[in-house]
Design a protein around this motif. Structure first.
Motif, PDB file in Angstrom:
ATOM      1  N   GLU A  32       0.834  -1.211   0.000  1.00  0.00           N
ATOM      2  CA  GLU A  32       0.000   0.000   0.000  1.00  0.00           C
ATOM      3  C   GLU A  32       0.869   1.262   0.000  1.00  0.00           C
ATOM      4  O   GLU A  32       0.619   2.201  -0.753  1.00  0.00           O
ATOM      5  CB  GLU A  32      -0.913   0.010   1.228  1.00  0.00           C
ATOM      6  N   PHE A  33       1.899   1.292   0.833  1.00  0.00           N
ATOM      7  CA  PHE A  33       2.769   2.466   0.919  1.00  0.00           C
ATOM      8  C   PHE A  33       3.593   2.638  -0.351  1.00  0.00           C
ATOM      9  O   PHE A  33       3.855   3.769  -0.771  1.00  0.00           O
ATOM     10  CB  PHE A  33       3.681   2.375   2.146  1.00  0.00           C
ATOM     11  N   MET A  34       4.015   1.535  -0.953  1.00  0.00           N
ATOM     12  CA  MET A  34       4.786   1.643  -2.185  1.00  0.00           C
ATOM     13  C   MET A  34       3.936   2.286  -3.279  1.00  0.00           C
ATOM     14  O   MET A  34       4.415   3.135  -4.029  1.00  0.00           O
ATOM     15  CB  MET A  34       5.286   0.259  -2.618  1.00  0.00           C
ATOM     16  N   GLU A  35       2.677   1.914  -3.338  1.00  0.00           N
ATOM     17  CA  GLU A  35       1.779   2.486  -4.343  1.00  0.00           C
ATOM     18  C   GLU A  35       1.384   3.917  -3.980  1.00  0.00           C
ATOM     19  O   GLU A  35       1.413   4.815  -4.824  1.00  0.00           O
ATOM     20  CB  GLU A  35       0.524   1.615  -4.457  1.00  0.00           C
ATOM     21  N   ARG A  36       1.042   4.133  -2.717  1.00  0.00           N
ATOM     22  CA  ARG A  36       0.549   5.451  -2.268  1.00  0.00           C
ATOM     23  C   ARG A  36       1.600   6.550  -2.360  1.00  0.00           C
ATOM     24  O   ARG A  36       1.310   7.664  -2.767  1.00  0.00           O
ATOM     25  CB  ARG A  36       0.062   5.311  -0.830  1.00  0.00           C
ATOM     26  N   PHE A  37       2.848   6.216  -1.980  1.00  0.00           N
ATOM     27  CA  PHE A  37       3.902   7.234  -1.939  1.00  0.00           C
ATOM     28  C   PHE A  37       4.922   7.083  -3.061  1.00  0.00           C
ATOM     29  O   PHE A  37       5.866   7.874  -3.155  1.00  0.00           O
ATOM     30  CB  PHE A  37       4.612   7.197  -0.580  1.00  0.00           C
ATOM     31  N   GLY A  38       4.796   6.075  -3.892  1.00  0.00           N
ATOM     32  CA  GLY A  38       5.734   5.874  -4.990  1.00  0.00           C
ATOM     33  C   GLY A  38       7.109   5.462  -4.512  1.00  0.00           C
ATOM     34  O   GLY A  38       8.123   5.861  -5.088  1.00  0.00           O
ATOM     35  N   LEU A  39       7.177   4.660  -3.459  1.00  0.00           N
ATOM     36  CA  LEU A  39       8.451   4.216  -2.903  1.00  0.00           C
ATOM     37  C   LEU A  39       8.858   2.878  -3.510  1.00  0.00           C
ATOM     38  O   LEU A  39       8.011   2.086  -3.926  1.00  0.00           O
ATOM     39  CB  LEU A  39       8.318   4.033  -1.384  1.00  0.00           C
ATOM     40  N   THR A  40      10.157   2.634  -3.512  1.00  0.00           N
ATOM     41  CA  THR A  40      10.640   1.306  -3.875  1.00  0.00           C
ATOM     42  C   THR A  40      10.611   0.440  -2.617  1.00  0.00           C
ATOM     43  O   THR A  40      10.458   0.943  -1.501  1.00  0.00           O
ATOM     44  CB  THR A  40      12.073   1.360  -4.430  1.00  0.00           C
ATOM     45  N   ALA A  41      10.793  -0.866  -2.785  1.00  0.00           N
ATOM     46  CA  ALA A  41      10.790  -1.775  -1.637  1.00  0.00           C
ATOM     47  C   ALA A  41      11.936  -1.434  -0.680  1.00  0.00           C
ATOM     48  O   ALA A  41      11.757  -1.447   0.543  1.00  0.00           O
ATOM     49  CB  ALA A  41      10.899  -3.222  -2.106  1.00  0.00           C
ATOM     50  N   ARG A  42      13.098  -1.113  -1.223  1.00  0.00           N
ATOM     51  CA  ARG A  42      14.243  -0.746  -0.371  1.00  0.00           C
ATOM     52  C   ARG A  42      13.976   0.538   0.412  1.00  0.00           C
ATOM     53  O   ARG A  42      14.344   0.649   1.576  1.00  0.00           O
ATOM     54  CB  ARG A  42      15.504  -0.562  -1.213  1.00  0.00           C
ATOM     55  N   GLN A  43      13.345   1.502  -0.250  1.00  0.00           N
ATOM     56  CA  GLN A  43      13.032   2.758   0.439  1.00  0.00           C
ATOM     57  C   GLN A  43      12.045   2.504   1.572  1.00  0.00           C
ATOM     58  O   GLN A  43      12.195   3.053   2.668  1.00  0.00           O
ATOM     59  CB  GLN A  43      12.463   3.784  -0.544  1.00  0.00           C
ATOM     60  N   PHE A  44      11.028   1.685   1.317  1.00  0.00           N
ATOM     61  CA  PHE A  44      10.059   1.383   2.372  1.00  0.00           C
ATOM     62  C   PHE A  44      10.729   0.653   3.527  1.00  0.00           C
ATOM     63  O   PHE A  44      10.485   0.963   4.691  1.00  0.00           O
ATOM     64  CB  PHE A  44       8.892   0.543   1.847  1.00  0.00           C
ATOM     65  N   ASN A  45      11.570  -0.338   3.212  1.00  0.00           N
ATOM     66  CA  ASN A  45      12.269  -1.074   4.272  1.00  0.00           C
ATOM     67  C   ASN A  45      13.138  -0.145   5.108  1.00  0.00           C
ATOM     68  O   ASN A  45      13.165  -0.247   6.333  1.00  0.00           O
ATOM     69  CB  ASN A  45      13.114  -2.196   3.671  1.00  0.00           C
ATOM     70  N   ALA A  46      13.857   0.769   4.458  1.00  0.00           N
ATOM     71  CA  ALA A  46      14.689   1.730   5.182  1.00  0.00           C
ATOM     72  C   ALA A  46      13.828   2.624   6.060  1.00  0.00           C
ATOM     73  O   ALA A  46      14.174   2.918   7.212  1.00  0.00           O
ATOM     74  CB  ALA A  46      15.496   2.564   4.199  1.00  0.00           C
ATOM     75  N   LEU A  47      12.701   3.060   5.532  1.00  0.00           N
ATOM     76  CA  LEU A  47      11.773   3.900   6.285  1.00  0.00           C
ATOM     77  C   LEU A  47      11.267   3.170   7.523  1.00  0.00           C
ATOM     78  O   LEU A  47      11.274   3.712   8.633  1.00  0.00           O
ATOM     79  CB  LEU A  47      10.606   4.290   5.377  1.00  0.00           C
ATOM     80  N   ALA A  48      10.850   1.912   7.362  1.00  0.00           N
ATOM     81  CA  ALA A  48      10.318   1.131   8.477  1.00  0.00           C
ATOM     82  C   ALA A  48      11.379   0.865   9.539  1.00  0.00           C
ATOM     83  O   ALA A  48      11.117   1.005  10.739  1.00  0.00           O
ATOM     84  CB  ALA A  48       9.736  -0.181   7.966  1.00  0.00           C
TER      85      ALA A  48
END
Length: 157
Positions: A32-48
């Motif tokens: 959901e966050f990857m689609e909503r904010f246009g993040l890559t999987a690595r960016q989301f993992n780093a964010l989390a």
């Protein structure tokens, strides 16, 4: 352009924090966050991971903040007791009013602007001090002799 990226990162981080506070696991929110904010999987993992670290840091610091608040309360109670004792003595009206003002006005100021000591305030201040944003664009970088990769800030020695 960098401001837009920082704004997007901040909004995504705050949204993830709110979702985590509601009891949702970050892994369930990834797509959901990857689609909503246009993040890559690595960016989301780093964010989390970064957000989990901030939360853990604040939870660790919470005991110290509570101890500091208790010490301030104890000191304030001592000051109030001292002023009450001074007010109990027979004194003239002007001196009595001065002591009353000294006792009442600071407590009214404190009620009007309380010191931040809640978890939400601590999280907000941790976001503001985030190490991601601590490096400025003007920091000179060393480059590798053969590869040209950035190796970090130039040392002063």
């Amino acid at each position: 352009m960098l401001d837009d990226d920082a704004d997007l990162y901040g909004r995504a981080e705050r949204a993830l924090f709110a979702a985590m506070r509601c009891g949702l696991a970050p892994c369930a929110l990834k797509s959901e966050f990857m689609e909503r904010f246009g993040l890559t999987a690595r960016q989301f993992n780093a964010l989390a991971i970064n957000l989990k670290g901030k939360i853990a840091s604040i939870k660790e610091r919470r005991d110290g903040l509570i101890a500091e608040a208790k010490a301030r309360i104890k000191k304030a109670q001592q000051v109030v007791a001292k002023l009450d004792k001074a007010l109990a003595k027979p004194i003239e009206a002007v001196e009595r009013q001065r002591l009353l003002n000294k006792r009442v006005l600071p407590s009214l100021r404190q009620i009007a602007t309380p010191a931040p000591c809640g978890c939400a305030s601590a999280v907000a201040s941790a976001f503001a001090r985030s190490s991601i944003w601590s490096r400025t664009a003007t920091t000179p970088l060393r480059t590798g002799a053969r590869t040209g990769n950035a190796l970090g800030p130039v040392s002063s020695s």
